[in-house]
Design a protein around this motif. Sequence first.
Motif: not given
Lengths: 137, 137
Positions: A33, A38-41, A43, A115-116
Motif C-alpha cells: 500500500v 486518505i489512509f495515512n498508512t 504497508i 502509521t500516521n
Amino acid sequence: MMDNSANQYTIFAKGEKAPADYFTGTAWIKSLVPADDIFNTVIGNVVFEPGARNHWHTHPGGQILIATDGTGYYQEKGKPIQLLRKGDTVSIPPAVIHWHGASPDSAFTHIAVNTNTQKGIVEWLQSVTDEEYNSYQ
Amino acid sequence: MMDNSANQYTIFAKGEKAPADYFTGTAWIKSLVPADDIFNTVIGNVVFEPGARNHWHTHPGGQILIATDGTGYYQEKGKPIQLLRKGDTVSIPPAVIHWHGASPDSAFTHIAVNTNTQKGIVEWLQSVTDEEYNSYQ
C-alpha cells in the motif's frame, strides 16, 4: 534465475532487493500500500534472509510489525534484542530508535504497517554492527 | 473441543467467534493491535468459514484489508462483488458502504487494518442478503 512470485508457501511475491544503503545482508521488500493522504498508512512486506537486518532508524508517525514467518530480531536502543516469531506483533512508537531483521539461522518475514505517515515515514541512522547483532542472549 | 491455537498452517490463533449481530455465518476474530491514540490504527485477523460474511458497514477513518489465505468476496454498494485471493489488498476509503467475507466454497482469512481510528472505527448497517451474496458473476 530467482523465482520472485508468490507460491503456496508464501503470501506475497518477494519484491525488490532492499537497498544496501539501509540494510546489512540480503532482504526483499514488496510494497503493498503506497503513501497517500486518505489512509495515512504505508504497508510493505519484508523478507530478511538469515543474518540480514535493517539499519537503526525511527518512524516519525510510528510503525507496527506483524511477524508472519520464520524467526526474527527486534531491538530498541538501550534494550536487549527481542525474539519475534510468526504471529507476534510489535508496536514501535514515534521517534523510538530501533532495528529489525532475521535471526542468524532463520529467514524472517514481517508485514510493516507505517502509521500516521502524514508525520513522515522513516529516518535512517547508522548500520547495526556485528557486535550489536550478535548480542542476543 | 475446538482447537483455537495457531499451527504450522496459520499465522494467528482463530480468536473469538464474531458477533452474530454483525456477521452472517461463522467467522473468527483475533485482535492483534488494540485502539490507542499513538498509532491511531486497530488491527485484527478475521477467518470466515465458507459462506460467512459481515454486514454492510463503513469505516469513518478507512480500512485496508490484506488477504492471507483462501478465496474471499469484497463488495462496495452499487458495484459488483470482487474476488479476493491470498496476497491481494483492498483500500476502503472513509464512508464507503461495503462488506467482505468468504466465497461460498472456500474459507477466507484477511488481516484488517483500521486506519485513522481517531475518526472512528466502524458503523454497522443491515445484513447482506442471500440474493446480494449470490450475485457474484
